[in-house]
Design a protein around this motif. Structure first.
Motif, PDB file in Angstrom:
ATOM      1  N   ARG A  89       0.838  -1.202   0.000  1.00 50.68           N
ATOM      2  CA  ARG A  89       0.000   0.000   0.000  1.00 50.68           C
ATOM      3  C   ARG A  89       0.871   1.249   0.000  1.00 50.68           C
ATOM      4  N   ALA A  90       1.979   1.199   0.741  1.00 55.28           N
ATOM      5  CA  ALA A  90       2.846   2.375   0.878  1.00 55.28           C
ATOM      6  C   ALA A  90       3.584   2.711  -0.411  1.00 55.28           C
ATOM      7  N   VAL A 127      11.610   9.628  -7.791  1.00 49.85           N
ATOM      8  CA  VAL A 127      10.519   8.733  -7.408  1.00 49.85           C
ATOM      9  C   VAL A 127      11.043   7.347  -7.024  1.00 49.85           C
ATOM     10  N   LEU A 128      12.057   6.876  -7.734  1.00 49.11           N
ATOM     11  CA  LEU A 128      12.631   5.572  -7.412  1.00 49.11           C
ATOM     12  C   LEU A 128      13.363   5.600  -6.071  1.00 49.11           C
ATOM     13  N   VAL A 129      14.020   6.712  -5.769  1.00 50.77           N
ATOM     14  CA  VAL A 129      14.644   6.860  -4.446  1.00 50.77           C
ATOM     15  C   VAL A 129      13.553   6.828  -3.376  1.00 50.77           C
ATOM     16  N   TRP A 130      12.467   7.520  -3.628  1.00 55.81           N
ATOM     17  CA  TRP A 130      11.306   7.511  -2.716  1.00 55.81           C
ATOM     18  C   TRP A 130      10.805   6.077  -2.510  1.00 55.81           C
ATOM     19  N   THR A 131      10.634   5.351  -3.593  1.00 56.06           N
ATOM     20  CA  THR A 131      10.166   3.968  -3.508  1.00 56.06           C
ATOM     21  C   THR A 131      11.108   3.120  -2.669  1.00 56.06           C
ATOM     22  N   ARG A 136      12.756   0.173   2.337  1.00 49.89           N
ATOM     23  CA  ARG A 136      13.694  -0.019   3.446  1.00 49.89           C
ATOM     24  C   ARG A 136      13.002   0.170   4.790  1.00 49.89           C
ATOM     25  N   ARG A 137      12.060   1.084   4.854  1.00 43.86           N
ATOM     26  CA  ARG A 137      11.355   1.332   6.110  1.00 43.86           C
ATOM     27  C   ARG A 137      10.333   0.242   6.423  1.00 43.86           C
ATOM     28  N   ASN A 138       9.982  -0.531   5.413  1.00 43.73           N
ATOM     29  CA  ASN A 138       9.027  -1.632   5.590  1.00 43.73           C
ATOM     30  C   ASN A 138       9.678  -2.920   5.094  1.00 43.73           C
ATOM     31  N   PRO A 139      10.546  -3.542   5.899  1.00 44.64           N
ATOM     32  CA  PRO A 139      11.299  -4.721   5.458  1.00 44.64           C
ATOM     33  C   PRO A 139      10.407  -5.844   4.960  1.00 44.64           C
ATOM     34  N   ALA A 140      10.913  -6.581   3.985  1.00 46.06           N
ATOM     35  CA  ALA A 140      10.131  -7.664   3.378  1.00 46.06           C
ATOM     36  C   ALA A 140       9.756  -8.737   4.379  1.00 46.06           C
ATOM     37  N   ALA A 141      10.615  -8.977   5.347  1.00 50.99           N
ATOM     38  CA  ALA A 141      10.342 -10.034   6.325  1.00 50.99           C
ATOM     39  C   ALA A 141       9.095  -9.750   7.127  1.00 50.99           C
TER      40      ALA A 141
END
Length: 281
Positions: A89-90, A127-131, A136-141
């Motif tokens: 969502r983010a 935008v890619l840096v933003w993404t 990074r702030r929402n780790p995949a784990a």
């Protein structure tokens, strides 16, 4: 209120998927395989492999096939995520913008508006840096849906490659726009400017590796792009040995930094995991 939230979530899935289709269609036009003009030949050949000293050789652009494949896989994956997947969502908005800006860049070049391609590609890089910051702030784990490994490969890996390649592509695009506008580097010569830009691109890669904890995907695409800059300057219409050497040095710096950072992060993480927790009285 809950229904509205769920409906908005479904709408974002559709928007991301549609944007991916637009980006892929744009990439197809840019390839010139059936319709459209190959990017290297569009805008008077301003983006060809020999247009400037920092232009990557032709085969470098095959990385777009991998990036587009990853973007399609990401778009499909996010269509089947759960409604409470905060990570996807983010990144829905920046991911959508990156896909649309990608298509806008191709259209600007195809229609000969090379000057317009510069603000578009810079916006795409931002935008890619933003993404990547959001990822990074929402780790995949910590995602609520799917395997963490699949998520890291499809989402983090794809946008990591995308970001790394755009770092090199933005430098090449800027050089092409300036050259087409008549800028001649204040008389300093192609070699000096080629060396300077290659080293700056390498520095960006080093800083990115330090910042992102030594992630592999951005390093791979930055190293790939700079390596093909070196190849292009050793053979072809525009030979510049100093630029080729600088590009190789930049590749080595980015790769070594990534390995060192990954090793250090793993070592620190291992020590933290091994350290016994303090007993609670």
């Amino acid at each position: 209120m809950l229904t509205m939230g769920v409906d908005m979530d479904k709408a974002w899935r559709i928007v991301v998927a549609a944007s991916a289709v637009v980006a892929v269609v744009g990439g197809f036009l840019g390839s010139g395989a059936v319709v459209g003009t190959p990017i290297a030949q569009a805008s008077g050949g301003a983006l060809s492999a020999s247009s400037t000293a920092i232009a990557p050789d032709g085969p470098a652009f095959s990385i777009w096939s991998v990036i587009y494949l990853g973007l399609v896989a990401y778009a499909v994956r996010q269509c089947f995520r759960t409604a409470d997947d905060a990570r996807h969502r983010a990144i829905a908005l920046p991911a959508t913008l990156s896909l649309l800006l990608n298509a806008a860049w191709i259209l600007s070049v195809q229609f000969g508006a090379l000057w317009l391609s510069e603000p578009v590609i810079v916006a795409l890089l931002v935008v890619l840096v933003w993404t990547f910051v959001v990822l990074r702030r929402n780790p995949a784990a910590g995602t609520a849906s799917g395997s963490g490994l699949v998520e890291r490969v499809l989402t983090d890996g794809t946008f990591g490659l995308y970001l790394g390649w755009l770092c090199v592509a933005t430098a090449a695009n800027t050089a092409a726009v300036l050259s087409a506008a008549g800028f001649r580097g204040f008389g300093l010569g192609e070699d000096l400017w080629g060396v300077a830009v290659a080293l700056v691109a390498g520095l960006v890669g080093v800083l990115l590796a330090v910042w992102d904890g030594g992630r592999i995907a951005p390093t791979l695409s930055i190293a790939w792009g700079l390596a093909w800059v070196a190849v292009g300057r050793l053979d072809g219409p525009l030979v510049s040995v100093p630029t080729a050497v600088a590009a190789v040095v930049a590749v080595a710096a980015v790769v070594v930094t990534t390995l060192v950072v990954r090793t250090r992060v793993g070592w620190v993480g291992g020590r933290s995991a091994a350290r016994p927790r303090a007993r609670v009285a």
